[in-house]
Enzyme design. Structure first.
Site, short mmCIF file in Angstrom:
data_model
loop_
_atom_site.label_atom_id
_atom_site.label_comp_id
_atom_site.label_asym_id
_atom_site.label_seq_id
_atom_site.Cartn_x
_atom_site.Cartn_y
_atom_site.Cartn_z
N HIS A 284 -2.94 2.57 -5.87
CA HIS A 284 -3.52 1.32 -5.36
C HIS A 284 -3.77 0.31 -6.48
CE1 HIS A 284 -4.82 -0.60 -1.71
NE2 HIS A 284 -5.95 -1.00 -2.28
N TYR B 266 -9.22 -8.72 -5.30
CA TYR B 266 -8.12 -7.93 -5.83
C TYR B 266 -7.61 -8.48 -7.15
CZ TYR B 266 -7.10 -4.73 -2.00
OH TYR B 266 -7.15 -3.72 -1.08
N HIS C 173 -3.89 -9.82 3.63
CA HIS C 173 -5.33 -9.89 3.78
C HIS C 173 -5.71 -10.92 4.85
CE1 HIS C 173 -6.04 -8.37 -0.59
NE2 HIS C 173 -5.87 -7.39 0.27
N ARG D 141 0.86 -1.17 0.00
CA ARG D 141 0.00 0.00 0.00
C ARG D 141 0.91 1.23 0.00
NH1 ARG D 141 -2.08 -3.55 3.94
NH2 ARG D 141 -4.18 -4.32 3.47
N LYS E 196 -2.59 -2.89 7.74
CA LYS E 196 -3.82 -2.49 8.41
C LYS E 196 -4.06 -3.34 9.66
CE LYS E 196 -6.48 -0.65 4.52
NZ LYS E 196 -7.72 -0.79 3.73
N ARG F 189 -1.03 -2.15 -6.74
CA ARG F 189 -1.14 -3.26 -5.79
C ARG F 189 -2.08 -4.32 -6.35
NH1 ARG F 189 -1.07 -4.90 -0.23
NH2 ARG F 189 -3.15 -5.32 0.62
#
Length: 304
Positions: free
Chosen positions: A250, A285, A276, A159, A182, A253
């Site tokens: 993004h 994704y 993830h 990211r 995250k 990614r």
């Protein structure tokens, strides 16, 4: 106005989340805002601030009224779903502590938002983007800096916040990088030679002092590089290349995951590389066709 009893309970819940589950600061703040919005609404809906009794007596109609209120304010279906998730978590925790039935809150389901399919770049377009960014800036070190950041996004699947969060002590990129993503979730990603070279070129050309305990990527004033500057650099590059507006940092990614999977990469391994928590997120994704996905599954699970 939130009743003091509920306000204190909310802080206790968040503190336990940080202590037991490693809840990140930003996530904790988002949860606080989500639950607080509901508690304020519930107090007004019932005619005044109340304590846990308001949650004990809560009906499905109260939650439906709250959801309608939030949608009228312009909250997206996705944001409302996140808000309801926080409310369920808090109510379930409080019910367990206070001994009441939280089934109304726990059974709440928000509207389903339309899934926005990511639009990754083609391999050629991704390489062209890196080249275009590298020739965009007038200052050679700024051009090298931007190219290094974009290379990390595409080559490592980072990211933009993760790339710009690298420290000066990591300027000599090792074979693998430990990335905190995250929710404080850590993952280890391999570093491609091209990424190592790109970062080394930037460090060699940078006229500013890169402190070991400071940011690796610097702005022209010496502070941490702003994500917006990288976005603008890519905006200019995509206009020159004739790429769509979806060619964002993004999207690189997305491209990283898509191209790995299309080349036969294992979906679980890609999930780990992206950081993830859910495999379904990783599938979202990737933009390969169903036939390619099935080929990967067949290779991983050959039939007798």
């Amino acid at each position: 106005m939130i009743a003091p009893q509920l306000s204190a309970a909310l802080e206790d819940w968040l503190a336990q989340g940080r202590a037991r589950r490693g809840l990140a600061t930003k996530t904790s703040e988002a949860y606080r805002a989500d639950v607080a919005a509901f508690l304020v609404f519930l107090a007004r809906h019932n005619g005044g601030a109340e304590g846990t009794e308001a949650l004990r007596r809560m009906a499905s109609s109260d939650l439906r009224a709250f959801m309608a209120h939030e949608r009228e304010r312009g909250l997206s279906a996705r944001s409302l779903a996140r808000r309801l998730s926080a409310i369920r978590g808090f109510c379930g925790w409080l019910a367990s502590r206070e001994g009441f039935d939280a089934s109304v809150a726990l059974s709440a389901r928000g509207p389903r938002g339309r899934t926005r399919l990511p639009r990754p770049l083609t391999p050629d377009a991704a390489r062209d983007m890196i080249d275009a960014v590298e020739t965009d800036a007038a200052e050679p070190w700024v051009a090298a800096r931007d190219a290094a950041v974009v290379t990390l996004l595409y080559g490592l699947g980072l990211r933009i916040s993760e790339a710009l969060g690298l420290r000066g002590a990591q300027s000599d990129l090792p074979a693998t990088l430990r990335i905190t993503g995250k929710g404080g979730k850590e993952r280890v990603v391999p570093v491609l030679p091209a990424a190592r070279v790109a970062v080394a070129d930037y460090v060699r050309l940078c006229p500013l002092r890169i402190a070991k305990d400071g940011p690796l990527f610097l702005g022209v004033q010496g502070g941490q590089l702003s994500p917006r500057l990288v976005q603008r650099s890519m905006e200019r590059a995509r206009m020159r290349l004739g790429l769509p507006a979806t060619a964002t940092p993004h999207a690189l990614r997305h491209s990283f995951a898509t191209h790995l999977l299309a080349a036969g990469g294992d979906l679980r391994a890609i999930q780990e590389l992206l950081g993830h928590a859910s495999l379904s997120t990783t599938q979202g994704y990737t933009a390969v066709e169903v036939g390619q996905l099935l080929d990967v599954y067949d290779k991983a699970h050959p039939r007798a």
